[in-house]
Design a protein around this motif. Structure first.
Motif, PDB file in Angstrom:
ATOM      1  N   LEU A 188      36.108  11.392  16.985  1.00 42.86           N
ATOM      2  CA  LEU A 188      36.182  10.090  17.647  1.00 42.86           C
ATOM      3  C   LEU A 188      35.662  10.184  19.075  1.00 42.86           C
ATOM      4  O   LEU A 188      35.998  11.127  19.804  1.00 42.86           O
ATOM      5  N   PHE A 189      34.857   9.185  19.475  1.00 42.52           N
ATOM      6  CA  PHE A 189      34.422   9.031  20.864  1.00 42.52           C
ATOM      7  C   PHE A 189      34.826   7.635  21.334  1.00 42.52           C
ATOM      8  O   PHE A 189      34.735   6.665  20.567  1.00 42.52           O
ATOM      9  N   LEU A 190      35.251   7.552  22.590  1.00 40.25           N
ATOM     10  CA  LEU A 190      35.662   6.288  23.210  1.00 40.25           C
ATOM     11  C   LEU A 190      34.825   6.059  24.456  1.00 40.25           C
ATOM     12  O   LEU A 190      34.640   6.975  25.265  1.00 40.25           O
ATOM     13  N   VAL A 191      34.302   4.841  24.604  1.00 41.92           N
ATOM     14  CA  VAL A 191      33.475   4.484  25.756  1.00 41.92           C
ATOM     15  C   VAL A 191      34.183   3.400  26.554  1.00 41.92           C
ATOM     16  O   VAL A 191      34.589   2.370  26.008  1.00 41.92           O
ATOM     17  N   LYS A 192      34.344   3.642  27.854  1.00 40.10           N
ATOM     18  CA  LYS A 192      34.899   2.650  28.772  1.00 40.10           C
ATOM     19  C   LYS A 192      34.065   2.658  30.033  1.00 40.10           C
ATOM     20  O   LYS A 192      34.079   3.624  30.805  1.00 40.10           O
ATOM     21  N   GLY A 193      33.287   1.592  30.247  1.00 39.73           N
ATOM     22  CA  GLY A 193      32.382   1.560  31.391  1.00 39.73           C
ATOM     23  C   GLY A 193      31.360   2.675  31.293  1.00 39.73           C
ATOM     24  O   GLY A 193      30.652   2.797  30.297  1.00 39.73           O
ATOM     25  N   LYS A 194      31.285   3.525  32.312  1.00 40.30           N
ATOM     26  CA  LYS A 194      30.346   4.651  32.342  1.00 40.30           C
ATOM     27  C   LYS A 194      31.003   5.966  31.924  1.00 40.30           C
ATOM     28  O   LYS A 194      30.416   7.034  32.114  1.00 40.30           O
ATOM     29  N   THR A 195      32.201   5.870  31.366  1.00 39.91           N
ATOM     30  CA  THR A 195      32.920   7.070  30.935  1.00 39.91           C
ATOM     31  C   THR A 195      32.943   7.135  29.412  1.00 39.91           C
ATOM     32  O   THR A 195      33.234   6.138  28.749  1.00 39.91           O
ATOM     33  N   GLU A 225      29.872   9.671  32.774  1.00 39.50           N
ATOM     34  CA  GLU A 225      30.897  10.693  32.982  1.00 39.50           C
ATOM     35  C   GLU A 225      31.468  11.092  31.625  1.00 39.50           C
ATOM     36  O   GLU A 225      31.916  10.238  30.857  1.00 39.50           O
ATOM     37  N   VAL A 226      31.430  12.358  31.321  1.00 39.29           N
ATOM     38  CA  VAL A 226      31.910  12.862  30.034  1.00 39.29           C
ATOM     39  C   VAL A 226      33.272  13.506  30.232  1.00 39.29           C
ATOM     40  O   VAL A 226      33.454  14.353  31.112  1.00 39.29           O
ATOM     41  N   MET A 227      34.226  13.099  29.420  1.00 39.41           N
ATOM     42  CA  MET A 227      35.575  13.647  29.497  1.00 39.41           C
ATOM     43  C   MET A 227      36.003  14.176  28.128  1.00 39.41           C
ATOM     44  O   MET A 227      35.857  13.474  27.124  1.00 39.41           O
ATOM     45  N   VAL A 228      36.485  15.394  28.101  1.00 41.21           N
ATOM     46  CA  VAL A 228      37.139  15.941  26.910  1.00 41.21           C
ATOM     47  C   VAL A 228      38.617  15.941  27.222  1.00 41.21           C
ATOM     48  O   VAL A 228      39.138  16.834  27.898  1.00 41.21           O
ATOM     49  N   GLN A 237      42.373  -0.399  22.614  1.00 43.58           N
ATOM     50  CA  GLN A 237      42.047  -1.814  22.779  1.00 43.58           C
ATOM     51  C   GLN A 237      41.446  -2.136  24.138  1.00 43.58           C
ATOM     52  O   GLN A 237      40.942  -3.233  24.350  1.00 43.58           O
ATOM     53  N   LYS A 238      41.485  -1.174  25.065  1.00 45.53           N
ATOM     54  CA  LYS A 238      40.853  -1.353  26.365  1.00 45.53           C
ATOM     55  C   LYS A 238      39.421  -0.831  26.382  1.00 45.53           C
ATOM     56  O   LYS A 238      38.687  -1.052  27.345  1.00 45.53           O
ATOM     57  N   ALA A 239      39.028  -0.152  25.323  1.00 45.16           N
ATOM     58  CA  ALA A 239      37.703   0.471  25.273  1.00 45.16           C
ATOM     59  C   ALA A 239      36.607  -0.571  25.077  1.00 45.16           C
ATOM     60  O   ALA A 239      36.826  -1.649  24.520  1.00 45.16           O
ATOM     61  N   THR A 261      37.294  -6.366  19.178  1.00 43.70           N
ATOM     62  CA  THR A 261      35.986  -6.058  18.610  1.00 43.70           C
ATOM     63  C   THR A 261      35.185  -5.260  19.639  1.00 43.70           C
ATOM     64  O   THR A 261      35.383  -5.407  20.851  1.00 43.70           O
ATOM     65  N   PHE A 262      34.279  -4.430  19.148  1.00 42.84           N
ATOM     66  CA  PHE A 262      33.560  -3.498  20.009  1.00 42.84           C
ATOM     67  C   PHE A 262      32.048  -3.645  19.843  1.00 42.84           C
ATOM     68  O   PHE A 262      31.550  -4.006  18.769  1.00 42.84           O
ATOM     69  N   GLY A 263      31.345  -3.343  20.919  1.00 38.58           N
ATOM     70  CA  GLY A 263      29.897  -3.275  20.861  1.00 38.58           C
ATOM     71  C   GLY A 263      29.432  -1.915  20.379  1.00 38.58           C
ATOM     72  O   GLY A 263      30.243  -1.056  20.009  1.00 38.58           O
ATOM     73  N   ALA A 264      28.108  -1.717  20.415  1.00 34.51           N
ATOM     74  CA  ALA A 264      27.552  -0.444  19.929  1.00 34.51           C
ATOM     75  C   ALA A 264      26.366   0.016  20.770  1.00 34.51           C
ATOM     76  O   ALA A 264      25.520   0.768  20.292  1.00 34.51           O
ATOM     77  N   GLN A 265      26.306  -0.413  22.027  1.00 32.81           N
ATOM     78  CA  GLN A 265      25.146  -0.084  22.845  1.00 32.81           C
ATOM     79  C   GLN A 265      25.017   1.414  23.075  1.00 32.81           C
ATOM     80  O   GLN A 265      23.920   1.972  23.025  1.00 32.81           O
ATOM     81  N   THR A 266      26.116   2.091  23.336  1.00 35.86           N
ATOM     82  CA  THR A 266      26.058   3.533  23.563  1.00 35.86           C
ATOM     83  C   THR A 266      25.607   4.256  22.305  1.00 35.86           C
ATOM     84  O   THR A 266      24.802   5.196  22.365  1.00 35.86           O
TER      85      THR A 266
END
Length: 281
Positions: A188-195, A225-228, A237-239, A261-266
């Motif tokens: 699983l990957f989660l995107v929030k803003g530039k993170t 910014e990449v975070m593990v 739900q904030k992603a 609902t989520f986008g898929a730009q990344t």
């Protein structure tokens, strides 16, 4: 065709029995591998993950189990199945030879290679809806065994059945600390803003091949910014985006979790880079 210990057999030939330890105790490992026109995607990573996993499980690695030998065995099985000119997937299973109870009588192994066709030679993004839900009946262990691709995947099976029964496409799996770890079929990957964030292996997620490759891609990109780090259910739900990764599909965008609902730009930005890395790797 099926390759059993180097012998090519017809699919309908019986070659395993009830004493098989993968059946009896889940005492086995597997690698699912994408192959296109004789090119085994991320083969070095698959091979070294398998060797590492066999050592962790104290399986005896045969002297001829070299990278070249197994790659050749996979390609021979694909050719014998008439899939050389098609994109294909191969599944390499390794399990201890029969004998013993929980304590095996020996640590020598047998192996099986099965193959099948795929639709596209490239990783592509689906435009279809993909809704997920948390699976809370049972939990993953946050330990090294959960990082391995073993044949003991009953949690994934039960969660997949739950998803089907309730109209979801997939489920998110939790560990005992209630951290979101992975899905039934990938990381699983989660995107929030530039993170962009993915759980650490210490939370119990699979040591996924495409997870590793995407992390390398992301580290080379500017502006992200990449975070593990651990992911809590409250973050979902904030992603802005959620997506799943695995070797066969590449990247699967999640379109809905509960009311969000989520986008898929990344995902769209990364899929071409993943294809390029797969062809070069």
């Amino acid at each position: 065709m099926v390759n059993f210990n180097g012998k090519l057999l017809q699919d309908n030939v019986d070659f395993l029995n009830a004493n098989n330890r993968a059946v009896q105790y889940g005492d086995g490992l597997f690698e699912t591998i994408r192959v296109v026109h004789g090119k085994v995607f991320f083969w070095e990573e698959h091979y070294f993950r398998l060797m590492s996993s066999m050592r962790i499980l104290r399986m005896e690695i045969p002297m001829d189990f070299t990278m070249e030998f197994l790659e050749s065995s996979i390609l021979d099985t694909i050719e014998s199945s008439g899939l050389t000119e098609r994109p294909a997937k191969a599944k390499l299973l390794v399990f201890r030879k029969p004998g013993g109870l929980y304590r095996p009588a020996q640590n020598e192994i047998d192996y099986v290679i099965t193959v099948g066709g795929l639709e596209s030679p490239f990783y592509t993004l689906s435009e279809e809806a993909y809704e997920v839900e948390l699976f809370k009946d049972y939990y993953l262990n946050a330990d090294m065994l959960s990082n391995l691709k073993t044949t003991n995947k009953i949690l994934n099976v039960v969660a997949s059945v739950f998803a089907k029964e309730n109209g979801y496409h997939n489920c998110l799996l939790l560990n005992a600390k209630k951290q979101v770890v992975e899905t039934t079929n990938g990381n699983l990957f989660l995107v929030k803003g530039k993170t962009i964030k993915t759980p650490p292996l210490s939370d119990g997620c699979l040591n996924g091949i495409v997870r590793k490759e995407l992390l390398a891609i992301l580290e080379s990109l500017e502006g992200m910014e990449v975070m593990v780090d651990s992911i809590s259910p409250f973050e979902l739900q904030k992603a802005d985006e959620l997506f799943v990764t695995n070797t066969v599909s590449g990247i699967i965008p999640i379109t809905k979790y509960r009311k969000k609902t989520f986008g898929a730009q990344t995902s769209k930005n990364l899929i071409g880079k993943l294809n390029a890395r797969a062809r070069l790797g």
